[in-house]
Enzyme design. Structure first.
Site, PDB file in Angstrom:
ATOM      1  N   HIS A 165      17.359 102.535  55.937  1.00 27.59           N
ATOM      2  CA  HIS A 165      17.676 103.709  55.130  1.00 27.59           C
ATOM      3  C   HIS A 165      16.853 103.700  53.836  1.00 27.59           C
ATOM      4  O   HIS A 165      16.229 102.696  53.496  1.00 27.59           O
ATOM      5  CB  HIS A 165      19.169 103.763  54.784  1.00 27.59           C
ATOM      6  CG  HIS A 165      20.016 104.238  55.922  1.00 27.59           C
ATOM      7  ND1 HIS A 165      20.458 103.402  56.913  1.00 27.59           N
ATOM      8  CD2 HIS A 165      20.503 105.471  56.238  1.00 27.59           C
ATOM      9  CE1 HIS A 165      21.186 104.083  57.791  1.00 27.59           C
ATOM     10  NE2 HIS A 165      21.231 105.353  57.393  1.00 27.59           N
ATOM     11  N   ARG A 210      23.062 114.490  47.170  1.00 27.81           N
ATOM     12  CA  ARG A 210      22.088 114.809  48.212  1.00 27.81           C
ATOM     13  C   ARG A 210      22.717 115.558  49.380  1.00 27.81           C
ATOM     14  O   ARG A 210      22.208 116.585  49.825  1.00 27.81           O
ATOM     15  CB  ARG A 210      21.437 113.517  48.719  1.00 27.81           C
ATOM     16  CG  ARG A 210      20.481 112.864  47.725  1.00 27.81           C
ATOM     17  CD  ARG A 210      20.029 111.502  48.236  1.00 27.81           C
ATOM     18  NE  ARG A 210      18.965 110.955  47.409  1.00 27.81           N
ATOM     19  CZ  ARG A 210      18.451 109.740  47.563  1.00 27.81           C
ATOM     20  NH1 ARG A 210      18.928 108.953  48.514  1.00 27.81           N
ATOM     21  NH2 ARG A 210      17.484 109.309  46.783  1.00 27.81           N
ATOM     22  N   LYS A 239      20.356 103.933  49.060  1.00 27.36           N
ATOM     23  CA  LYS A 239      21.640 103.829  49.759  1.00 27.36           C
ATOM     24  C   LYS A 239      22.401 102.614  49.255  1.00 27.36           C
ATOM     25  O   LYS A 239      21.859 101.519  49.168  1.00 27.36           O
ATOM     26  CB  LYS A 239      21.427 103.736  51.272  1.00 27.36           C
ATOM     27  CG  LYS A 239      22.724 103.737  52.056  1.00 27.36           C
ATOM     28  CD  LYS A 239      22.471 103.878  53.544  1.00 27.36           C
ATOM     29  CE  LYS A 239      23.760 103.839  54.357  1.00 27.36           C
ATOM     30  NZ  LYS A 239      24.694 104.921  53.983  1.00 27.36           N
TER      31      LYS A 239
END
Length: 263
Positions: free
Chosen positions: A155, A19, A159
């Site tokens: 998040h 990402r 994650k």
């Protein structure tokens, strides 16, 4: 952070199909002061950079005539390896990989060792807003002795590390100003009255949230909340590229993102 140089900073991006790797390459494409000369990825996938793509950083740096900096967002084990390789080739190393502490590969030790040969910068967050938040948190912690402190981060659901590296950095900032807070309480369950020496740390994982952090100070019949929210990963990519531009050509050593912002 000065960008007065005329030639672009030549960088290699690791984790190029991840990402952040993709964000870095996209962001660099819009900047005249940065040129992605190569990308490295151990995971199959397409890379949009108009540059060489390899699977081994050592070979990639050996093949390139000139590289100013490696920009790395990967995993602790890979970061440890890449820091050593960058040092072997005399290339500045910028990394935003989190979860480094306590890892068997000792990435923190690898960064320290690399910094003896090249400039090294590790940051848990490359947002200018977070850099400002850290300053505000330190000031608040020093100004509000005895207040309870809670740190909360949110998040996306993919994650891996929790709490986030940024949350832990904020906790450390508080602890620096408040040495009386010696116990990190990660979440609460059951009968658990708050102790005077604890700082609460809470992690939430949901959806595609890029990153949210809040530090709450409460006491004396009042509450102060300091927070930051990132709209997308582009803000971190831009900051990491700023760091690479500022770090290239500096003397060996460990550098802090906030310090470079003052230059």
């Amino acid at each position: 952070m000065s960008t007065a140089q005329t030639d672009p900073t030549r960088i290699v991006v690791t984790g190029a199909t991840g990402r952040m790797g993709e964000e870095l390459i996209d962001a660099a494409g819009d900047r005249p002061d940065v040129l992605v000369v190569a990308a490295v990825s151990r995971t199959p996938g397409s890379v949009t950079a108009e540059a060489a793509v390899g699977t081994h950083l050592d070979a990639t740096l050996a093949d390139e005539e000139h590289v100013d900096a490696v920009v790395d967002f990967t995993a602790p084990e890979a970061t440890a390896e890449y820091a050593s390789i960058a040092a072997d080739h005399g290339v500045a190393f910028v990394t935003g990989t989190t979860g480094l502490a306590g890892h068997d590969a000792d990435p923190v030790g690898a960064l320290d060792a690399a910094s003896e040969s090249v400039p090294v910068l590790h940051a848990s967050n490359f947002s200018r807003g977070i850099a400002a938040l850290r300053g505000a948190v330190r000031e608040a912690a020093a100004s509000l002795p005895g207040y309870d402190v809670e740190v909360t981060e949110t998040h996306h659901n993919g994650k891996c590390d929790a709490p986030s590296g940024t949350a832990l950095t904020l906790v450390e900032d508080v602890e620096t100003e408040r040495p009386d807070l010696t116990d990190r309480q990660h979440g609460r369950e059951g009968e658990q009255p708050r102790e005077a020496d604890e700082i609460g740390v809470h992690a939430r994982r949901a959806g595609d949230v890029t990153g949210e952090h809040e530090v709450l100070f409460a006491g004396n019949r009042e509450a102060l909340s300091l927070s930051h929210s990132a709209g997308d990963r582009g803000v971190f990519a831009e900051g990491a590229l700023d760091a690479a531009v500022a770090l290239a050509g500096r003397d060996p050593g460990r550098y802090a993102f906030g310090d470079l912002l003052q230059d």
